[in-house]
Design a protein around this motif. Structure first.
Motif, PDB file in Angstrom:
ATOM      1  N   GLU A  22      81.844  20.888  60.489  1.00 38.64           N
ATOM      2  CA  GLU A  22      80.993  19.786  60.037  1.00 38.64           C
ATOM      3  C   GLU A  22      79.987  20.242  58.989  1.00 38.64           C
ATOM      4  O   GLU A  22      79.727  19.530  58.021  1.00 38.64           O
ATOM      5  N   ASP A  23      79.438  21.422  59.146  1.00 35.90           N
ATOM      6  CA  ASP A  23      78.469  21.936  58.187  1.00 35.90           C
ATOM      7  C   ASP A  23      79.067  22.027  56.785  1.00 35.90           C
ATOM      8  O   ASP A  23      78.439  21.635  55.795  1.00 35.90           O
ATOM      9  N   ASP A  24      80.308  22.524  56.711  1.00 37.33           N
ATOM     10  CA  ASP A  24      80.965  22.649  55.405  1.00 37.33           C
ATOM     11  C   ASP A  24      81.271  21.275  54.817  1.00 37.33           C
ATOM     12  O   ASP A  24      81.150  21.070  53.598  1.00 37.33           O
ATOM     13  N   ILE A  25      81.680  20.347  55.671  1.00 34.49           N
ATOM     14  CA  ILE A  25      81.949  18.980  55.212  1.00 34.49           C
ATOM     15  C   ILE A  25      80.685  18.373  54.618  1.00 34.49           C
ATOM     16  O   ILE A  25      80.700  17.807  53.512  1.00 34.49           O
ATOM     17  N   ILE A  26      79.591  18.493  55.339  1.00 35.09           N
ATOM     18  CA  ILE A  26      78.324  17.912  54.886  1.00 35.09           C
ATOM     19  C   ILE A  26      77.865  18.561  53.581  1.00 35.09           C
ATOM     20  O   ILE A  26      77.420  17.870  52.661  1.00 35.09           O
ATOM     21  N   MET A  27      78.009  19.869  53.478  1.00 33.84           N
ATOM     22  CA  MET A  27      77.611  20.550  52.238  1.00 33.84           C
ATOM     23  C   MET A  27      78.452  20.068  51.052  1.00 33.84           C
ATOM     24  O   MET A  27      77.934  19.886  49.950  1.00 33.84           O
ATOM     25  N   SER A  28      79.736  19.835  51.276  1.00 32.16           N
ATOM     26  CA  SER A  28      80.593  19.374  50.176  1.00 32.16           C
ATOM     27  C   SER A  28      80.142  18.023  49.639  1.00 32.16           C
ATOM     28  O   SER A  28      80.400  17.687  48.473  1.00 32.16           O
ATOM     29  N   MET A  29      79.469  17.254  50.479  1.00 36.13           N
ATOM     30  CA  MET A  29      78.974  15.947  50.048  1.00 36.13           C
ATOM     31  C   MET A  29      77.885  16.078  48.996  1.00 36.13           C
ATOM     32  O   MET A  29      77.667  15.170  48.198  1.00 36.13           O
ATOM     33  N   PHE A  30      77.197  17.215  48.975  1.00 32.18           N
ATOM     34  CA  PHE A  30      76.203  17.448  47.928  1.00 32.18           C
ATOM     35  C   PHE A  30      76.883  17.656  46.575  1.00 32.18           C
ATOM     36  O   PHE A  30      76.379  17.217  45.538  1.00 32.18           O
ATOM     37  N   THR A  31      78.025  18.308  46.596  1.00 33.26           N
ATOM     38  CA  THR A  31      78.795  18.462  45.360  1.00 33.26           C
ATOM     39  C   THR A  31      79.303  17.104  44.893  1.00 33.26           C
ATOM     40  O   THR A  31      79.196  16.753  43.716  1.00 33.26           O
ATOM     41  N   ALA A  32      79.850  16.327  45.824  1.00 33.54           N
ATOM     42  CA  ALA A  32      80.322  14.980  45.485  1.00 33.54           C
ATOM     43  C   ALA A  32      79.182  14.144  44.918  1.00 33.54           C
ATOM     44  O   ALA A  32      79.338  13.447  43.903  1.00 33.54           O
ATOM     45  N   GLY A  33      78.028  14.201  45.574  1.00 32.36           N
ATOM     46  CA  GLY A  33      76.879  13.417  45.121  1.00 32.36           C
ATOM     47  C   GLY A  33      76.403  13.824  43.747  1.00 32.36           C
ATOM     48  O   GLY A  33      76.051  12.971  42.918  1.00 32.36           O
ATOM     49  N   ALA A  34      76.392  15.122  43.479  1.00 37.10           N
ATOM     50  CA  ALA A  34      75.958  15.606  42.165  1.00 37.10           C
ATOM     51  C   ALA A  34      76.897  15.131  41.068  1.00 37.10           C
ATOM     52  O   ALA A  34      76.461  14.706  39.990  1.00 37.10           O
ATOM     53  N   PHE A  35      78.207  15.187  41.342  1.00 33.15           N
ATOM     54  CA  PHE A  35      79.178  14.693  40.357  1.00 33.15           C
ATOM     55  C   PHE A  35      78.970  13.198  40.121  1.00 33.15           C
ATOM     56  O   PHE A  35      79.041  12.717  38.984  1.00 33.15           O
ATOM     57  N   GLY A  36      78.689  12.466  41.182  1.00 33.87           N
ATOM     58  CA  GLY A  36      78.440  11.038  41.042  1.00 33.87           C
ATOM     59  C   GLY A  36      77.186  10.751  40.221  1.00 33.87           C
ATOM     60  O   GLY A  36      77.153   9.798  39.435  1.00 33.87           O
ATOM     61  N   MET A  37      76.165  11.572  40.390  1.00 37.70           N
ATOM     62  CA  MET A  37      74.930  11.398  39.619  1.00 37.70           C
ATOM     63  C   MET A  37      75.176  11.608  38.135  1.00 37.70           C
ATOM     64  O   MET A  37      74.648  10.879  37.291  1.00 37.70           O
ATOM     65  N   VAL A  38      75.992  12.605  37.808  1.00 38.16           N
ATOM     66  CA  VAL A  38      76.319  12.851  36.402  1.00 38.16           C
ATOM     67  C   VAL A  38      77.110  11.687  35.821  1.00 38.16           C
ATOM     68  O   VAL A  38      76.818  11.196  34.718  1.00 38.16           O
ATOM     69  N   ILE A  39      78.114  11.218  36.571  1.00 38.72           N
ATOM     70  CA  ILE A  39      78.928  10.096  36.092  1.00 38.72           C
ATOM     71  C   ILE A  39      78.062   8.857  35.880  1.00 38.72           C
ATOM     72  O   ILE A  39      78.216   8.130  34.893  1.00 38.72           O
ATOM     73  N   ALA A  40      77.132   8.617  36.809  1.00 39.25           N
ATOM     74  CA  ALA A  40      76.245   7.454  36.686  1.00 39.25           C
ATOM     75  C   ALA A  40      75.382   7.541  35.435  1.00 39.25           C
ATOM     76  O   ALA A  40      75.114   6.526  34.783  1.00 39.25           O
ATOM     77  N   GLN A  41      74.950   8.752  35.085  1.00 37.68           N
ATOM     78  CA  GLN A  41      74.107   8.921  33.903  1.00 37.68           C
ATOM     79  C   GLN A  41      74.901   8.864  32.605  1.00 37.68           C
ATOM     80  O   GLN A  41      74.459   8.263  31.620  1.00 37.68           O
ATOM     81  N   LYS A  42      76.082   9.497  32.596  1.00 40.70           N
ATOM     82  CA  LYS A  42      76.865   9.587  31.368  1.00 40.70           C
ATOM     83  C   LYS A  42      77.734   8.358  31.132  1.00 40.70           C
ATOM     84  O   LYS A  42      78.065   8.041  29.987  1.00 40.70           O
ATOM     85  N   ALA A  43      78.125   7.683  32.186  1.00 42.09           N
ATOM     86  CA  ALA A  43      79.006   6.510  32.069  1.00 42.09           C
ATOM     87  C   ALA A  43      78.478   5.398  32.953  1.00 42.09           C
ATOM     88  O   ALA A  43      77.472   4.779  32.660  1.00 42.09           O
ATOM     89  N   SER A  44      79.148   5.138  34.078  1.00 42.44           N
ATOM     90  CA  SER A  44      78.713   4.092  34.995  1.00 42.44           C
ATOM     91  C   SER A  44      79.472   4.214  36.304  1.00 42.44           C
ATOM     92  O   SER A  44      80.593   4.729  36.340  1.00 42.44           O
ATOM     93  N   ILE A  45      78.847   3.755  37.382  1.00 45.16           N
ATOM     94  CA  ILE A  45      79.546   3.667  38.667  1.00 45.16           C
ATOM     95  C   ILE A  45      79.656   2.203  39.101  1.00 45.16           C
ATOM     96  O   ILE A  45      79.998   1.926  40.249  1.00 45.16           O
ATOM     97  N   ALA A  46      79.393   1.276  38.187  1.00 41.87           N
ATOM     98  CA  ALA A  46      79.394  -0.154  38.506  1.00 41.87           C
ATOM     99  C   ALA A  46      80.608  -0.849  37.910  1.00 41.87           C
ATOM    100  O   ALA A  46      80.870  -0.745  36.710  1.00 41.87           O
ATOM    101  N   GLY A  47      81.336  -1.578  38.752  1.00 36.08           N
ATOM    102  CA  GLY A  47      82.487  -2.325  38.272  1.00 36.08           C
ATOM    103  C   GLY A  47      82.106  -3.365  37.233  1.00 36.08           C
ATOM    104  O   GLY A  47      82.878  -3.649  36.314  1.00 36.08           O
ATOM    105  N   ALA A  48      80.917  -3.932  37.369  1.00 31.80           N
ATOM    106  CA  ALA A  48      80.460  -4.953  36.429  1.00 31.80           C
ATOM    107  C   ALA A  48      80.164  -4.375  35.051  1.00 31.80           C
ATOM    108  O   ALA A  48      80.075  -5.112  34.071  1.00 31.80           O
ATOM    109  N   GLN A  49      80.028  -3.072  34.982  1.00 29.70           N
ATOM    110  CA  GLN A  49      79.755  -2.425  33.700  1.00 29.70           C
ATOM    111  C   GLN A  49      80.959  -1.684  33.150  1.00 29.70           C
ATOM    112  O   GLN A  49      81.223  -1.714  31.952  1.00 29.70           O
TER     113      GLN A  49
END
Length: 295
Positions: A139-166
């Motif tokens: 579980e610890d490794d799973i939870i830590m991997s979510m920080f990597t996922a979240g960071a990638f999502g933050m970059v995508i949100a800044q450089k492009a979008s995470i919204a279907g409406a956009q």
């Protein structure tokens, strides 16, 4: 502190310090939020537990969406997976069932983790809960991997979008698949560069995916698109772990996704004005929910 304006920044810093991207991000988030690393970790731990609960909720036989258009997909797929006859193998059919379950939980107003959005909420848990429950990952490794996922999502949100409406569904399910692919590679012991390659390949595999929800609801085809995103996350992660590179750098893939999203007409960006939403059956389903005048 990190700026989250490029994935290459995350990769370079992690490789320079010889740590995982998740270790880097946890440290940075604790600093920026003025909390301890343990406090930030515990917040992410809670998110993972919510993901597991949403899988269970969506697996119920009587699960139905508020509109009545969908329901029970997670249950049916899980029953099928239990027979061990799936073309994709038991592990993948169970993972598919979990992705459907979480998306169904969302459609029935259940509690989910938007990862990064409600419309794409089944992809990351479908991947991670499967590794935890069926492959025995800690579980610890799973939870830590979510920080990597979240960071990638933050970059995508800044450089492009995470919204279907956009940006269309590529911004939702595409981003979720990219986030999940990076997390999966890290969980399998891949390098930060391989995490980035998996992210890039997942983005490129859903480039141009439109957002055309029937009746304007996050159900048809959204729930099943979570399954496609899950499959792309797994396949992109495996390609990266095999040593296959993206060729097009991940940050350029994100830029291209933004350009494609901007080029999509408004009818294909969550307005239910085109695509599957305006097919004869799509319109009938809309009328079934809202009446003949529609919405």
């Amino acid at each position: 502190m990190l700026e989250y304006t490029s994935i290459s920044e995350l990769v370079q810093e992690a490789e320079k310090r010889n740590i995982r991207i998740s270790d880097l991000v946890l440290e940075d988030q604790a600093l920026s939020m003025e909390k301890t690393s343990l406090e930030v970790y515990e917040q992410m731990e809670l998110s993972f537990h919510i993901m597991m609960d949403s899988v269970k909720e969506g697996m119920k036989k009587d699960q139905r969406s508020t509109s009545g258009l969908t329901g029970g997909e997670g249950f049916l797929m899980n029953e099928y997976a239990g027979k061990g006859e799936g073309l994709s193998g038991t592990f993948m059919t169970k993972a598919i069932a979990r992705a459907l379950a979480v998306a169904g939980c969302n459609a029935s107003m259940g509690k989910i983790v938007a990862a990064p959005t409600a419309g794409s909420c089944g992809i990351l848990p479908g991947c991670l809960v499967s590794l935890y429950e069926d492959r025995g990952f800690k579980e610890d490794d799973i939870i830590m991997s979510m920080f990597t996922a979240g960071a990638f999502g933050m970059v995508i949100a800044q450089k492009a979008s995470i919204a279907g409406a956009q940006g269309g569904c590529q911004a939702e399910c595409g981003s979720a698949a990219a986030m999940a692919a990076g997390a999966l590679v890290e969980l399998m012991g891949g390098t930060p560069s391989q995490c980035a390659d998996a992210c890039a390949m997942a983005i490129s595999s859903q480039m141009g995916l439109v957002c055309d929800p029937v009746a304007g609801l996050v159900e048809i085809p959204c729930i099943k698109r979570n399954v496609s995103g899950l499959a792309i996350a797994f396949s992109s992660a495996d390609m990266a772990l095999a040593g296959i590179s993206s060729k097009i750098p991940v940050d350029e893939c994100i830029d291209a996704m933004r350009e494609v999203g901007e080029a999509l007409p408004a009818s294909l960006k969550e307005t239910a004005g085109g695509g599957l939403a305006t097919t004869p059956t799509g319109q009938k389903l809309r009328d079934q929910v809202f009446g003949s005048k529609g919405v």
